[in-house]
Design an enzyme around this catalytic site. Structure first.
Site, short mmCIF file in Angstrom:
data_model
loop_
_atom_site.label_atom_id
_atom_site.label_comp_id
_atom_site.label_asym_id
_atom_site.label_seq_id
_atom_site.Cartn_x
_atom_site.Cartn_y
_atom_site.Cartn_z
NE ARG A 1 -3.43 -2.19 2.97
CZ ARG A 1 -4.73 -2.04 2.75
NH1 ARG A 1 -5.21 -0.86 2.35
NH2 ARG A 1 -5.57 -3.03 2.91
CG ASP B 1 -8.40 5.67 -0.35
OD1 ASP B 1 -8.44 4.41 -0.43
OD2 ASP B 1 -8.41 6.30 0.71
CB THR C 1 -3.24 3.12 2.03
OG1 THR C 1 -4.25 2.13 2.14
CG2 THR C 1 -2.70 3.53 3.38
CD GLU D 1 -7.76 1.62 -3.45
OE1 GLU D 1 -8.92 1.59 -2.99
OE2 GLU D 1 -6.74 1.70 -2.73
CG HIS E 1 40.09 5.76 -35.73
ND1 HIS E 1 40.42 6.39 -34.55
CD2 HIS E 1 41.23 5.76 -36.48
CE1 HIS E 1 41.68 6.76 -34.58
NE2 HIS E 1 42.20 6.39 -35.73
CG ASN E 2 42.61 3.95 -32.99
OD1 ASN E 2 43.28 3.60 -33.95
ND2 ASN E 2 42.87 5.05 -32.31
CD GLU F 1 42.79 2.00 -37.51
OE1 GLU F 1 43.82 2.51 -37.95
OE2 GLU F 1 42.00 2.59 -36.74
CG ASP G 1 46.37 0.50 -35.45
OD1 ASP G 1 45.67 0.42 -36.45
OD2 ASP G 1 46.57 1.55 -34.82
CG HIS H 1 46.91 3.95 -30.70
ND1 HIS H 1 47.73 5.04 -30.53
CD2 HIS H 1 46.08 4.26 -31.73
CE1 HIS H 1 47.41 5.97 -31.42
NE2 HIS H 1 46.41 5.52 -32.15
CD GLU I 1 48.02 2.66 -38.65
OE1 GLU I 1 48.89 3.41 -38.20
OE2 GLU I 1 46.82 2.96 -38.72
NE ARG J 1 40.07 3.30 -42.05
CZ ARG J 1 40.88 3.76 -41.10
NH1 ARG J 1 41.91 4.53 -41.41
NH2 ARG J 1 40.67 3.47 -39.83
CB ILE K 1 11.87 18.44 -10.29
CG1 ILE K 1 11.33 17.69 -9.06
CG2 ILE K 1 10.90 18.28 -11.44
CD1 ILE K 1 9.98 18.16 -8.60
CG ASP L 1 17.66 19.41 -15.77
OD1 ASP L 1 16.83 20.34 -15.75
OD2 ASP L 1 18.10 18.87 -14.74
CE1 TYR L 2 18.20 28.00 -19.35
CE2 TYR L 2 17.08 28.11 -17.22
CZ TYR L 2 17.80 28.72 -18.23
OH TYR L 2 18.13 30.05 -18.11
#
Length: 754
Positions: free
Chosen positions: A153, A183, A189, A194, A305-306, A335, A337, A350, A384, A545, A647, A702-703
């Site tokens: 509840r 209710d 409750t 409900e 890439h990579n 890719e 290497d 890398h 590569e 590429r 909020i 969210d401003y």
């Protein structure tokens, strides 16, 4: 309150065991193998796990975030511990988005199977839920969160807290009125049923109700004729038939009585508008709708890439999981290497950095296993190559042995091509891009030779500041930039021979269709600025590429749109890095069955057209459009801050990406304290000069007046895939995963400009 998920799996013994909980080893590495207690929560949608020494929950995950459950030693970590843990006790949870895998070891094989089968059953049920059941599950989740004393509840204090959790700040008197109305038992409750009634009153879609009543003949229902009118006038479905309207009623109307009377209630109308048929994305474009029989150079190709990196390109980990994730997202060019490794085995990482190293043969095995899981069209392995001749021979052996029949080793017809084959011709094939001794002509004559030339057109590691390199790598960077190429590896390069780009004039005079060049983003921008039309013409005949600058040590991305505007096919991005750039890539490639190939517009495929992105109005294909987007409302936007009582103050920004004249952004005002059902009703107007190249990105933030706005969600799609009329837009997270049930409701109108 019983969740739909729990109702559907009642009696499942595996689920009963999962709800009782079990101890697992949570394995992160050879040295990190910690005991954790995992337990399926009562909502049958969430798994929580605790440490062995405390009853406080450490973490949890949602079942809907799990993409797949792998059995046995099917991860790098578990494979490395195969000698320590039996395969039948091991399993791996692979999550959607960029979240790392969860490797678990059960105490018994029986316990492992109970969880493996149980999780798969839950995932299957989640996938098969319809929109109403998904919403019911979401309501149930909130009920469980708000019911702190677990008595089934909720009192008014718990309800007020729930509204805050749902990012909604409504008048307390109004909330109390809704509470008392719901209710029915007058117990002060709300029981589960409900609570559902309270939720329906709380979430009444006034925007949908007004639209419903506008087209309803009697204000109570939509007749078949009413629905036909709406589909024709608002959704602009010109060929709407009476039969189509009846089918929608049968599909979405929940009331049997309304169905019998061939009418749609407000509930059915809402379900229709929230369904895939009410989505902004044209369903016809979700399937394979494009011509796949044109030369490869006529397509945009989803490219990574990579690919071996999970994080940044200076210190991040290398992993075969990165290849699996990219391929599962529809990537068609990966890719690799390659560097000399110990014991004669080439490694991938890398170069000249602290990134970890993985075996070349393991990378190729992962490509072999996942290349065609989501798309049957060809995969290009972009090599590569920094290896010695000896380890190049090992590379060639691994490529041939592991890839087998899927590896393309010769031209399709045994002839020198006058143009590249099509994706259709190359279904199920893996192509190697790399240096080649001579040309295809020489290869067919069994020429014997050794090429000595530059190490690579794209040695990005060399661009990194040497002060940031490991000491042992700095000296390697000083090595001779000349390299020999072994014939065995050279022979595997057929349609994607890497050549140094010597300018558009040279390409025009001597370039062959199977030759392709790799350009850094800075060089590409220089060519776009100085010779955009020539760049377009070059890309009608040959593949290009592009790759990010080596200075992007954080693995950030450049905007791919500028490169697509001139017809560049292989615009390689760091798939591991979320952001606007990957949103655009996903937005472009989510169409055409997400197969990784998108047919370029006609004016980017015809050499004679001479399209100039800076002056689209000079093109013979110039058909500008006016786009009016009315941002109506938002639904259940997630609360970002963990701070009590915080909020969302949401705003919507619409961003247009395309040729330079089309690049623009507009946004709505922000709504104070309402992330639950904000209402904007604001119209944004855009002129689209080249609709065939335009992408539209909807962003919700969210401003924050004093600081940078927080990202909430986004959705990106091609302008050409947008449906007109009243449409819902599902929102995606930074990782590109769904944040159901968050959405936007908009009205779209497009018209031709003279």
């Amino acid at each position: 309150m019983e969740s739909p998920q729990r109702l559907r799996i009642q009696g499942n013994e595996n689920l009963q065991r999962m709800m009782a909980g079990a101890m697992f080893r949570k394995v992160k590495s050879r040295s990190s193998k910690k005991q954790r207690h995992f337990k399926l929560k009562e909502d049958c949608a969430t798994v929580g796990y605790q440490s062995s020494w405390t009853k406080m929950s450490n973490s949890s995950f949602s079942v809907c975030d799990v993409e797949v459950v792998r059995e046995g030693h099917q991860s790098e970590v578990l494979q490395s511990l195969a000698h320590e843990f039996a395969a039948e006790c091991c399993f791996t949870l692979v999550f959607r988005g960029r979240r790392g895998n969860l490797d678990l070891v059960a105490e018994t094989a029986e316990e492992a199977q109970a969880w493996i089968q149980g999780l798969r059953a839950l995932m299957e049920n989640m996938e098969s839920m319809d929109e109403r059941e998904r919403l019911d599950q979401w309501i149930c989740d909130w009920f469980v969160k708000a019911d702190k004393n677990k008595d089934g509840r909720m009192n008014f204090k718990e309800v007020r807290k729930l509204l805050k959790m749902m990012s909604m700040d409504i008048n307390e008197q109004h909330a109390m009125l809704l509470f008392k109305t719901a209710d029915k038992s007058q117990s002060d409750t709300l029981e589960s049923e409900e609570f559902v009634e309270f939720y329906k009153m709380l979430t009444e879609r006034k925007d949908i109700l007004a639209l419903f009543q506008e087209y309803s003949s009697d204000g109570q229902k939509l007749s078949v004729c009413d629905l036909e009118d709406f589909l024709r006038e608002e959704q602009l479905e010109g060929d709407t038939s009476q039969q189509h309207a009846i089918e929608l009623i049968d599909r979405y109307e929940p009331s049997d009585n309304a169905k019998k009377g061939q009418a749609m209630s407000i509930d059915g109308f809402l379900m229709y508008l929230c369904s895939p048929e009410g989505s902004i994305f044209n369903a016809e474009h979700q399937g394979l709708y494009q011509d796949m029989s044109q030369p490869l150079c006529h397509y945009f190709i989803s490219s990574s890439h990579n690919t071996y990196l999970l994080e940044d390109q200076l210190k991040g980990p290398s992993s075969v999981e990165a290849y699996i994730q990219a391929l599962k997202r529809g990537c068609r060019c990966v890719e690799v290497d390659c560097w000399d490794g110990p014991s004669g085995e080439p490694i991938v990482y890398h170069g000249h950095t602290w990134t970890s190293k993985i075996l070349f043969k393991d990378v190729i095995a992962s490509v072999a296993n996942y290349a065609f899981k989501v798309s049957e069209y060809p995969v290009i392995i972009s090599l590569e190559n920094h290896c010695s001749v000896e380890q190049q021979q090992v590379m060639a052996k691994h490529l041939s042995n592991i890839l087998g029949e899927s590896l393309l080793k010769s031209t399709l017809d045994g002839r020198v091509p006058s143009e590249l084959p099509s994706p259709q011709d190359l279904k199920g094939k893996i192509l190697i891009k790399g240096k080649k001794i001579g040309g295809i002509e020489d290869n067919l004559d069994e020429a014997q030779a050794t090429l000595t030339g530059e190490v690579s057109d794209e040695d990005e590691a060399a661009e990194i500041d040497k002060d940031s390199l490991p000491p042992e790598e700095t000296s390697q960077g000083e090595k001779n930039s000349k390299q020999s190429l072994c014939k065995e590896l050279s022979d595997l390069v057929v349609y994607c021979k890497s050549v140094h780009f010597g300018g558009f004039e040279k390409s025009r005079e001597t370039g062959k269709p199977y030759e392709m060049s790799s350009l850094s983003e800075s060089k590409a921008r220089k060519y776009i600025k100085e010779a955009g039309t020539e760049f377009v013409q070059h890309n009608t005949r040959q593949l290009t590429r592009l790759y990010p600058s080596g200075m992007r040590t954080d693995s950030s991305n450049y905007c791919p749109q500028d490169m697509w505007n001139v017809g560049c096919q292989i615009v390689a991005l760091n798939f591991q890095t979320a952001g606007t750039e990957m949103d655009l890539n996903d937005g472009l490639f989510n169409q055409n069955s997400s197969c990784g190939y998108i047919l370029k517009p006609t004016f980017l495929r015809e050499y004679e057209n001479a399209f100039d992105p800076d002056r689209p109005q000079d093109s013979g294909n110039y058909h500008p459009k006016k786009l009016i987007i009315k941002v109506v409302s938002g639904q259940q936007l997630p609360k970002l801050s963990k701070k009590e009582g915080s909020i969302v103050d949401p705003l919507v920004r619409v961003e247009i990406y395309g040729v330079p004249q089309d690049q623009s952004k507009q946004e709505t005002k922000h709504i104070d304290n309402n992330g639950f059902n904000p209402l904007w009703n604001e119209s944004l107007l855009f002129t689209i000069h080249t609709p065939e190249l335009a992408l539209v990105r909807f962003v919700v933030e969210d401003y924050d007046m004093g600081m940078r706005n927080d990202f909430i969600g986004q959705y990106t799609l091609p302008f050409t895939s947008i449906l007109q009329g009243y449409r819902h837009i599902p929102l995606l997270s930074k990782d590109g995963t769904s944040i159901t049930p968050s959405s936007l409701f908009v009205h779209i109108q497009t018209t031709d400009l003279a």
